[in-house]
Design a protein around this motif. Structure first.
Motif, PDB file in Angstrom:
ATOM      1  N   ILE A  70       0.821  -1.212   0.000  1.00  0.00           N
ATOM      2  CA  ILE A  70       0.000   0.000   0.000  1.00  0.00           C
ATOM      3  C   ILE A  70       0.853   1.260   0.000  1.00  0.00           C
ATOM      4  CG2 ILE A  70      -1.565   1.321   1.476  1.00  0.00           C
ATOM      5  CD1 ILE A  70      -2.679  -1.543   2.183  1.00  0.00           C
ATOM      6  N   ALA A  86      -7.493   4.061   1.783  1.00  0.00           N
ATOM      7  CA  ALA A  86      -6.482   3.428   0.925  1.00  0.00           C
ATOM      8  C   ALA A  86      -5.372   2.814   1.786  1.00  0.00           C
ATOM      9  CB  ALA A  86      -5.902   4.447  -0.044  1.00  0.00           C
ATOM     10  N   GLY A  94      -6.698  -2.083   2.914  1.00  0.00           N
ATOM     11  CA  GLY A  94      -5.986  -3.209   2.332  1.00  0.00           C
ATOM     12  C   GLY A  94      -4.892  -3.760   3.219  1.00  0.00           C
ATOM     13  N   THR A 138      -5.835  -7.899   4.491  1.00  0.00           N
ATOM     14  CA  THR A 138      -4.998  -8.835   3.734  1.00  0.00           C
ATOM     15  C   THR A 138      -4.079  -9.608   4.669  1.00  0.00           C
ATOM     16  OG1 THR A 138      -5.050  -7.170   1.989  1.00  0.00           O
ATOM     17  CG2 THR A 138      -3.552  -9.024   1.662  1.00  0.00           C
ATOM     18  N   SER A 145      -5.925 -12.397   6.369  1.00  0.00           N
ATOM     19  CA  SER A 145      -6.152 -13.555   5.486  1.00  0.00           C
ATOM     20  C   SER A 145      -4.863 -14.355   5.338  1.00  0.00           C
ATOM     21  CB  SER A 145      -6.578 -13.122   4.087  1.00  0.00           C
ATOM     22  OG  SER A 145      -7.765 -12.432   4.155  1.00  0.00           O
ATOM     23  N   ILE A 167      -9.606 -16.587   2.188  1.00  0.00           N
ATOM     24  CA  ILE A 167     -10.354 -15.347   2.419  1.00  0.00           C
ATOM     25  C   ILE A 167     -11.747 -15.676   2.980  1.00  0.00           C
ATOM     26  CG2 ILE A 167     -11.314 -13.298   1.274  1.00  0.00           C
ATOM     27  CD1 ILE A 167      -8.895 -13.537  -0.710  1.00  0.00           C
ATOM     28  N   PHE A 213     -20.492  -5.095   7.777  1.00  0.00           N
ATOM     29  CA  PHE A 213     -20.803  -3.689   7.505  1.00  0.00           C
ATOM     30  C   PHE A 213     -22.275  -3.522   7.836  1.00  0.00           C
ATOM     31  CE2 PHE A 213     -16.876  -2.858   5.043  1.00  0.00           C
ATOM     32  CZ  PHE A 213     -16.616  -1.581   5.517  1.00  0.00           C
ATOM     33  N   ALA A 249     -16.816 -12.338   1.401  1.00  0.00           N
ATOM     34  CA  ALA A 249     -15.819 -11.654   2.237  1.00  0.00           C
ATOM     35  C   ALA A 249     -15.431 -10.281   1.682  1.00  0.00           C
ATOM     36  CB  ALA A 249     -14.573 -12.524   2.387  1.00  0.00           C
ATOM     37  N   PHE A 250     -15.617 -10.069   0.376  1.00  0.00           N
ATOM     38  CA  PHE A 250     -15.338  -8.750  -0.220  1.00  0.00           C
ATOM     39  C   PHE A 250     -16.618  -7.941  -0.379  1.00  0.00           C
ATOM     40  CE2 PHE A 250     -11.654 -11.111  -2.290  1.00  0.00           C
ATOM     41  CZ  PHE A 250     -10.658 -10.444  -1.594  1.00  0.00           C
ATOM     42  N   GLY A 251     -17.717  -8.368   0.225  1.00  0.00           N
ATOM     43  CA  GLY A 251     -19.000  -7.692   0.040  1.00  0.00           C
ATOM     44  C   GLY A 251     -19.544  -7.995  -1.341  1.00  0.00           C
ATOM     45  N   PHE A 252     -20.432  -7.107  -1.820  1.00  0.00           N
ATOM     46  CA  PHE A 252     -21.037  -7.311  -3.132  1.00  0.00           C
ATOM     47  C   PHE A 252     -21.671  -5.996  -3.579  1.00  0.00           C
ATOM     48  CE2 PHE A 252     -23.411  -9.522  -6.445  1.00  0.00           C
ATOM     49  CZ  PHE A 252     -22.530 -10.543  -6.759  1.00  0.00           C
ATOM     50  N   TYR A 273     -18.629  -3.175  -3.544  1.00  0.00           N
ATOM     51  CA  TYR A 273     -17.715  -4.341  -3.612  1.00  0.00           C
ATOM     52  C   TYR A 273     -16.269  -3.867  -3.467  1.00  0.00           C
ATOM     53  CZ  TYR A 273     -15.391  -8.539  -5.339  1.00  0.00           C
ATOM     54  OH  TYR A 273     -14.583  -9.643  -5.451  1.00  0.00           O
ATOM     55  N   CYS A 274     -15.516  -4.593  -2.665  1.00  0.00           N
ATOM     56  CA  CYS A 274     -14.144  -4.190  -2.324  1.00  0.00           C
ATOM     57  C   CYS A 274     -13.342  -3.774  -3.561  1.00  0.00           C
ATOM     58  CB  CYS A 274     -13.441  -5.343  -1.619  1.00  0.00           C
ATOM     59  SG  CYS A 274     -11.713  -5.001  -1.289  1.00  0.00           S
ATOM     60  N   LEU A 285      -6.281  -6.946  -5.939  1.00  0.00           N
ATOM     61  CA  LEU A 285      -4.954  -6.725  -5.353  1.00  0.00           C
ATOM     62  C   LEU A 285      -4.719  -7.691  -4.187  1.00  0.00           C
ATOM     63  CD1 LEU A 285      -2.338  -5.110  -5.053  1.00  0.00           C
ATOM     64  CD2 LEU A 285      -3.584  -3.433  -3.702  1.00  0.00           C
ATOM     65  N   GLU A 300      -1.709 -10.459  -3.850  1.00  0.00           N
ATOM     66  CA  GLU A 300      -0.724 -10.495  -2.766  1.00  0.00           C
ATOM     67  C   GLU A 300      -0.651 -11.884  -2.148  1.00  0.00           C
ATOM     68  OE1 GLU A 300      -0.945  -7.227   0.102  1.00  0.00           O
ATOM     69  OE2 GLU A 300      -2.104  -6.097  -1.350  1.00  0.00           O
TER      70      GLU A 300
HETATM   71  C1  HEM Z   1      -8.552  -9.966   2.016  1.00  0.00           C
HETATM   72  C2  HEM Z   1      -8.519  -8.672   1.946  1.00  0.00           C
HETATM   73  C3  HEM Z   1      -9.725  -7.762   1.913  1.00  0.00           C
HETATM   74  C4  HEM Z   1     -11.004  -7.987   2.361  1.00  0.00           C
HETATM   75  C5  HEM Z   1     -11.553  -9.233   3.041  1.00  0.00           C
HETATM   76  C6  HEM Z   1     -11.774  -6.788   2.078  1.00  0.00           C
HETATM   77  C7  HEM Z   1     -13.124  -6.643   2.354  1.00  0.00           C
HETATM   78  C8  HEM Z   1     -13.889  -5.537   2.020  1.00  0.00           C
HETATM   79  C9  HEM Z   1     -15.308  -5.404   2.255  1.00  0.00           C
HETATM   80  C10 HEM Z   1     -16.204  -6.448   2.936  1.00  0.00           C
HETATM   81  C11 HEM Z   1     -15.698  -4.194   1.788  1.00  0.00           C
HETATM   82  C12 HEM Z   1     -17.121  -3.608   1.817  1.00  0.00           C
HETATM   83  C13 HEM Z   1     -17.912  -4.174   0.673  1.00  0.00           C
HETATM   84  C14 HEM Z   1     -19.396  -3.909   0.723  1.00  0.00           C
HETATM   85  O1  HEM Z   1     -19.869  -3.069   1.505  1.00  0.00           O
HETATM   86  O2  HEM Z   1     -20.108  -4.536  -0.062  1.00  0.00           O
HETATM   87  C15 HEM Z   1     -14.515  -3.538   1.253  1.00  0.00           C
HETATM   88  C16 HEM Z   1     -14.499  -2.286   0.700  1.00  0.00           C
HETATM   89  C17 HEM Z   1     -13.344  -1.647   0.285  1.00  0.00           C
HETATM   90  N1  HEM Z   1     -12.069  -2.196   0.220  1.00  0.00           N
HETATM   91 FE1  HEM Z   1     -11.534  -4.059   0.756  1.00  0.00          FE
HETATM   92  N2  HEM Z   1     -10.950  -5.862   1.491  1.00  0.00           N
HETATM   93  C18 HEM Z   1      -9.700  -6.425   1.359  1.00  0.00           C
HETATM   94  C19 HEM Z   1      -8.579  -5.836   0.782  1.00  0.00           C
HETATM   95  C20 HEM Z   1      -8.543  -4.570   0.251  1.00  0.00           C
HETATM   96  C21 HEM Z   1      -7.398  -3.967  -0.386  1.00  0.00           C
HETATM   97  C22 HEM Z   1      -6.051  -4.655  -0.656  1.00  0.00           C
HETATM   98  C23 HEM Z   1      -7.753  -2.688  -0.711  1.00  0.00           C
HETATM   99  C24 HEM Z   1      -6.952  -1.603  -1.372  1.00  0.00           C
HETATM  100  C25 HEM Z   1      -5.761  -1.253  -1.132  1.00  0.00           C
HETATM  101  C26 HEM Z   1      -9.140  -2.493  -0.310  1.00  0.00           C
HETATM  102  C27 HEM Z   1      -9.865  -1.342  -0.497  1.00  0.00           C
HETATM  103  C28 HEM Z   1     -11.222  -1.226  -0.271  1.00  0.00           C
HETATM  104  C29 HEM Z   1     -11.977  -0.008  -0.524  1.00  0.00           C
HETATM  105  C30 HEM Z   1     -11.410   1.301  -1.075  1.00  0.00           C
HETATM  106  C31 HEM Z   1     -13.317  -0.285  -0.177  1.00  0.00           C
HETATM  107  C32 HEM Z   1     -14.525   0.660  -0.251  1.00  0.00           C
HETATM  108  C33 HEM Z   1     -15.299   0.390  -1.519  1.00  0.00           C
HETATM  109  C34 HEM Z   1     -16.580   1.177  -1.613  1.00  0.00           C
HETATM  110  O3  HEM Z   1     -17.216   1.476  -0.586  1.00  0.00           O
HETATM  111  O4  HEM Z   1     -16.955   1.507  -2.748  1.00  0.00           O
HETATM  112  N3  HEM Z   1      -9.582  -3.668   0.267  1.00  0.00           N
HETATM  113  N4  HEM Z   1     -13.434  -4.394   1.390  1.00  0.00           N
END
Ligand code: HEM
Length: 431
Positions: free
Chosen positions: A174, A265, A269, A273, A276, A309, A318, A370-373, A377-378, A383, A387
């Motif tokens: 990052i 930012a 991440g 990460t 995981s 993950i 959330f 795990a990344f939402g939807f 969505y994440c 990335l 990693e």
């Molecule tokens: C295993 C690793 C990760 C997991 C489990 C994860 C999980 C999530 C989840 C659950 C959300 C919310 C999704 C939703 O509300 O539907 C999210 C949003 C986000 N994630 Fe990740 N994340 C991971 C890694 C990262 C990395 C590496 C980055 C960037 C450097 C990142 C940047 C973001 C950002 C910017 C959002 C906001 C997106 C939005 O609201 O539009 N995430 N992540």
């Protein structure tokens, strides 16, 4: 009564007394629950089975519905007009909710926004996270992986994989994307841990969680204000320059939104990460048949990473607020009421996953949440996968022997949680 389910060793509920429905719901209020995966899963399994849309009331918390089934979490994520991220995107105490209502968010980032504001702000950096751009990072990830494995060799066969390896790697990635100097690594590591571990004795600055958070945010603000001034004067091609000079609808991005962007930012991440990565290694140690399977067939790395993950689900929830009465599985969520989306529970849903409590490196399909939807969505999903692939595809073939060398410890948090300590003993094959 005792729950008997076919489980992996990371989560052995067989000795966990079955909670009452009320206890199961209230478990979501405490960070301690997420340090005890067996207890969490006993609670979540009970709710999925008996009351999947469950009303939770706690003394220090405003009430909410906890949503535990995969299909319901997905349905809510797919209806962003009916379920807003504002004003309560993350579970906090009544005091934190009141504070936010009076003063607004400490910082405002994508996860606290709704459309059209969300769409406009997301567009500012979404290009950065496209595959064509991320492909440029491949060499950097390879170098960081090499560095981590070299460190493991230098540690001489024993280390705390969570604190000494997994915590560091994603942060370096990052920092590289944002364009921040490596000398700032210790400061960013500390601030991130304090932000997500504001409840945790090891990381919190003050007994009062809210005060701890405010102090940490003040330090982030001071740091990133300096970065903004620098990138305004001398823009480069890094992500910090995009944020510092961002234009939204013809206007410069607001100060609060700009800080929110840097912070999300730098933090979104990181712990996610690393959790995981460390949790994935723990699962491999506790399931040696799966480690062997991956060593025998390296082409499973893609499915293995997604299973890590799903298994760890580092973002535990959330929240959303209903804009109108909406029926979820026969229950009316009333306009203005809040829902908590439990990703960890959805990712163990018996209706979606075959043997959900089995850690299976070849799992297909694996439609985890795990990344939402949907619209939120994440942004960093690709990335994060890159990693984990980089690290494990280099480390796994080198593992000759590996075992736990002490008790793994998890962070105390209801939001982003996972391993903070994973003591391991290992032998790597020579280069
Ligand atoms: C295993 C690793 C990760 C997991 C489990 C994860 C999980 C999530 C989840 C659950 C959300 C919310 C999704 C939703 O509300 O539907 C999210 C949003 C986000 N994630 Fe990740 N994340 C991971 C890694 C990262 C990395 C590496 C980055 C960037 C450097 C990142 C940047 C973001 C950002 C910017 C959002 C906001 C997106 C939005 O609201 O539009 N995430 N992540």
């Amino acid at each position: 009564m005792v729950l008997f389910l076919p489980l992996g060793s990371f989560c052995d509920m067989s000795n966990t007394p079955e909670p009452t429905l009320e206890e199961a719901g209230r478990a979501f209020l405490s960070g301690d629950t997420f340090r005890r995966p067996d207890y969490f899963h006993a609670c979540a399994t009970k709710l999925r089975r008996e009351d999947p849309v469950h009303w939770v009331e706690g003394e220090n918390f405003n009430p909410f519905w906890v949503i535990t089934k995969h299909a319901d979490v997905l349905d809510i994520e797919l209806h962003p007009a009916e379920f807003l991220n504002a004003p309560r995107a993350i579970l906090g105490t009544k005091e934190a909710d009141e504070n936010r209502a009076m003063q607004g968010h400490l910082v405002k980032s994508l996860v606290q926004m709704d459309d059209p504001e969300h769409r406009d702000h997301r567009a500012l950096t979404s290009e950065w996270f496209l595959p064509k751009n991320l492909a440029k990072l491949d060499a950097r990830l390879g170098a960081l992986t090499e560095r981590s494995i070299k460190q493991m060799e230098d540690f001489g066969g024993e280390c705390d994989f969570a604190a000494q390896v997994a915590m560091e790697y994603p942060l370096y990635v990052i920092l590289a994307i944002l364009g921040l100097p490596e000398t700032d690594y210790p400061r960013m590591l500390k601030l991130t841990q304090e932000l997500f571990g504001a409840e945790d004795e090891e990381f919190k600055r003050d007994e009062n969680t809210l005060l701890s958070l405010m102090q940490t945010v003040a330090d982030f603000v001071a740091y990133f204000d300096g970065i903004t001034a620098d990138r305004k004067a001398k823009p480069t091609d890094d992500l910090a320059s995009v944020i510092a000079n961002g234009i939204i609808n013809g206007e410069p991005i607001g100060h609060k939104e700009q800080l929110g962007y840097y912070i999300i930012a730098a933090t979104a991440g990181h712990d996610t990460t690393s959790n995981s990565m460390a949790g994935g290694l723990q699962a491999l140690i506790e399931n040696p048949d799966q480690l062997k399977r991956l060593q025998d067939d390296p082409s499973l790395i893609g499915t293995a990473v997604d299973e890590m993950i799903r298994w760890t689900s580092p973002v535990k929830h959330f929240m959303r607020t209903a804009t109108r009465d909406y029926e979820v599985r026969g229950v009316t969520v009333k306009e203005g009421q809040d829902v908590l989306l439990s990703y960890w529970s959805a990712n163990r849903d018996e209706d979606v996953f075959v043997d959900p409590f089995k850690f299976d490196v070849g799992r297909t399909p694996n439609k985890h949440l795990a990344f939402g939807f949907g619209v939120h969505y994440c942004l960093g999903a690709l990335l994060a996968r890159m990693e984990l692939k980089s690290m494990f595809s280099a480390l796994i073939p080198r593992i000759k022997k590996i075992e736990l060398a002490g008790e793994p410890q998890l962070t105390k948090s209801t939001f982003v949680s996972g391993l903070k300590h994973l003591p391991i003993r290992y032998e790597l094959t020579p280069r």
